[in-house]
Design an enzyme around this catalytic site. Structure first.
Site, PDB file in Angstrom:
ATOM      1  CG  HIS A 161      -0.831   3.354   0.068  1.00 45.15           C
ATOM      2  ND1 HIS A 161      -2.652   3.014   0.622  1.00 45.15           N
ATOM      3  CD2 HIS A 161      -1.216   4.593   0.159  1.00 45.15           C
ATOM      4  CE1 HIS A 161      -2.995   3.926   0.391  1.00 45.15           C
ATOM      5  NE2 HIS A 161      -2.373   5.381   1.000  1.00 45.15           N
ATOM      6  CG  ASP A 370      -0.648  -6.043  -4.646  1.00 48.00           C
ATOM      7  OD1 ASP A 370      -0.616  -5.337  -4.310  1.00 48.00           O
ATOM      8  OD2 ASP A 370      -0.945  -7.077  -5.272  1.00 48.00           O
TER       9      ASP A 370
HETATM   10  C1  G6P Z   1      -0.542   1.582  -7.025  1.00 49.55           C
HETATM   11  C2  G6P Z   1       0.173   2.868  -5.150  1.00 49.55           C
HETATM   12  C3  G6P Z   1      -0.068   3.679  -5.796  1.00 49.55           C
HETATM   13  C4  G6P Z   1      -0.093   4.400  -7.368  1.00 49.55           C
HETATM   14  C5  G6P Z   1      -0.849   3.593  -7.988  1.00 49.55           C
HETATM   15  C6  G6P Z   1      -1.182   3.824  -9.613  1.00 49.55           C
HETATM   16  O1  G6P Z   1      -1.587   0.917  -5.703  1.00 49.55           O
HETATM   17  O2  G6P Z   1       0.382   2.444  -3.966  1.00 49.55           O
HETATM   18  O3  G6P Z   1       0.904   4.773  -5.324  1.00 49.55           O
HETATM   19  O4  G6P Z   1      -1.149   5.727  -7.373  1.00 49.55           O
HETATM   20  O5  G6P Z   1      -0.940   1.879  -7.610  1.00 49.55           O
HETATM   21  O6  G6P Z   1       0.038   3.316  -9.971  1.00 49.55           O
HETATM   22  P1  G6P Z   1       0.375   5.435 -11.082  1.00 49.55           P
HETATM   23  O7  G6P Z   1       1.782   5.457 -11.169  1.00 49.55           O
HETATM   24  O8  G6P Z   1       0.181   5.086 -12.734  1.00 49.55           O
HETATM   25  O9  G6P Z   1       0.320   6.209 -10.250  1.00 49.55           O
END
Ligand code: G6P
Length: 471
Positions: A161, A370
């Site tokens: 992602h 991003d």
């Molecule tokens: C981004 C990443 C995700 C992640 C999210 C929130 O979108 O690609 O994998 O889950 O951020 O971050 P966190 O550390 O809270 O899961």
């Protein structure tokens, strides 16, 4: 019971949160991955393997919103070493142009391997014979190969992602070869942009002996792995429908009224992350107020900065810097009853976000790097009356797709200020025509199209020769 489709992601779509009285409840998880995958899984017969967001033993699997959720437990030490450490203080900054210096610790890497194995084992237990496992994101890059070892009958897809770093930066990672081999356990490896896919193919060529031709990597066991780009999107119809609902329109009007009915409402919505360019954006807006190119109460800027990774030092430091900056600007330009910046360190449910998007005139997405940025797409999907200008960083995956936005280099503060001013003063006709173009794109290329495209490409990958021989 096993499932024909199993999603494996670091987070479950819901977080287990403990209230001050000790009672627990499930809340929506943060981030773009969950907002994209949730609608996909609600319509599928599948299981979702993931961490419930706080340390401790795993709660029993349960069903919610038409999904079978399988929690993975992480101890406090694993949260520190695997999640906050290797995932978010090594891989995250390395993948985002080393905006913050990545930290390399061998014991973090050990925890990463250990936790990836736990995810692989849980996925192996959930997926039906000959089924499909879809592994997600940078926290789980070793899972594809580990899962293949346990279940060679399963078709494995992996989607990244976030950006995949260029060779010159990926080179820093002491475990670069192991990570490449981890990913190569998949049949299909998807990235947001073609540039990310090329970066991965380049590092594979450089640090393995494998044959790489076009977007295909050939393995010694006869497997061919496809590598390509699959730009992710959102459930655009849901945002569009929500934005059209009368109660939400009323809420949008209420937000504007509460802000003192400014002529121009600028909006930023991000996790409080150093990749998002929040400081650059606030600096630019602050200078526009300093120079009288924006004025109080004519203009107001709402910045939602949802709390994120609060135990990681770089995030704590960013919070301090942002809050000092906001305080200075509000101190200088605020009056009793009105201030230039409304800074909200909270997360909000999707309905409130749509109300904010609908209320705004100009949306500022100024990430320094991003993978995609789904907030930009959500804003567009919520602009149902074609009113609203998107100022969008060139360094987002979304910039490759969203012509119609005003593209900016967030490092160029003067350029950013001019773009904001241009957005604020844009003639309504140009606003409409740009927004129509954006909406056509976001409403056509939605998350259902993305997931179908990925899963069809995965289904089209050859059956594993090694397994076909055994079977
Ligand atoms: C981004 C990443 C995700 C992640 C999210 C929130 O979108 O690609 O994998 O889950 O951020 O971050 P966190 O550390 O809270 O899961």
């Amino acid at each position: 019971m096993t499932y024909p489709l199993v999603v494996v992601a670091n987070r479950l779509p819901v977080d287990l949160s403990t209230e001050p009285d000790g009672s627990t409840s499930w809340r929506r998880s943060p981030g773009g991955l969950v907002s994209a995958m949730e609608p996909v899984m609600q319509g599928a017969e599948g299981a979702w393997v993931g961490w419930p967001g706080s340390p401790g033993p795993a709660p029993a699997p349960f069903d919610a919103d038409g999904m079978h959720l399988v929690p993975i437990g992480l101890s406090e030490e694993e949260v520190a070493d695997f999640y906050e450490g290797f995932s978010n203080d090594t891989l995250w900054p390395l993948s985002h142009d080393v905006i913050s210096p990545p930290v390399y610790h061998r014991h973090w890497w050990d925890a990463y391997r250990r936790v990836n194995r736990r995810f692989a084992e849980a996925a192996a237990a959930q997926v039906a014979p000959g089924g499909t496992a879809w592994v997600h994101d940078y926290q789980l890059q070793l899972v594809p190969a580990m899962l293949r070892e346990l279940r060679p009958d399963v078709r494995i897809g992996y989607f990244h992602h976030i950006p995949f770093p260029p060779l010159e930066l990926f080179a820093q990672l002491p475990w670069r070869t192991q990570v490449i081999h981890g990913l190569l356990g998949a049949d299909l490896i998807g990235f947001q942009r073609s540039g990310d896919a090329s970066n991965f193919l380049r590092v594979t060529r450089r640090w393995t002996d494998l044959a790489v031709r076009g977007g295909t990597v050939s393995m010694p066991d006869g497997r061919s792995i496809r590598v390509g780009s699959f730009p992710i999107s959102i459930d655009s119809r849901r945002f569009d429908e929500l934005a059209r609902s009368p109660w939400l329109r009323a809420r949008a009007a209420e937000i504007r009224a509460d802000l003192g009915d400014p002529e121009v409402l600028l909006l930023g919505v991000d996790r409080l992350d150093y990749t998002k360019g929040i400081r650059h954006r606030i600096k630019a807006v602050g200078e526009l107020f300093d120079e009288g190119r924006l004025d109080v109460p004519g203009a107001a800027f709402v910045q939602v900065a949802s709390p994120s990774r609060e135990n990681v030092e770089a995030y704590q430091q960013l919070r301090e810097e942002v809050e000092v900056l906001v305080g200075r600007i509000n101190g200088e330009h605020g009056r009793i009853g009105s201030q230039p910046i409304h800074y909200l360190h909270h997360s909000y449910p999707p309905e409130e976000m749509v109300a904010l998007y609908s209320a705004a005139d100009v949306m500022l997405v100024t990430s320094l790097r991003d993978g995609m940025n789904l907030v930009a797409k959500e804003f567009v999907a919520a602009c149902v009356d074609d009113r609203g200008v998107l100022v969008l960083s060139e360094f987002t995956g979304a910039a490759d797709e969203l012509s119609g936005a005003l593209l900016v280099n967030p490092h160029d503060i003067d350029g950013l200020k001019s773009a904001i001013e241009r957005a604020v003063t844009m003639a309504p006709r140009e606003v409409r025509s740009r927004m129509r173009r954006l909406r056509r794109r976001v409403l056509t290329d939605d998350v259902a199209k993305w997931s179908t495209g990925f899963l069809e490409a995965l289904a089209g990958t050859a059956v594993q020769p090694a397994f076909a021989r055994d079977a």
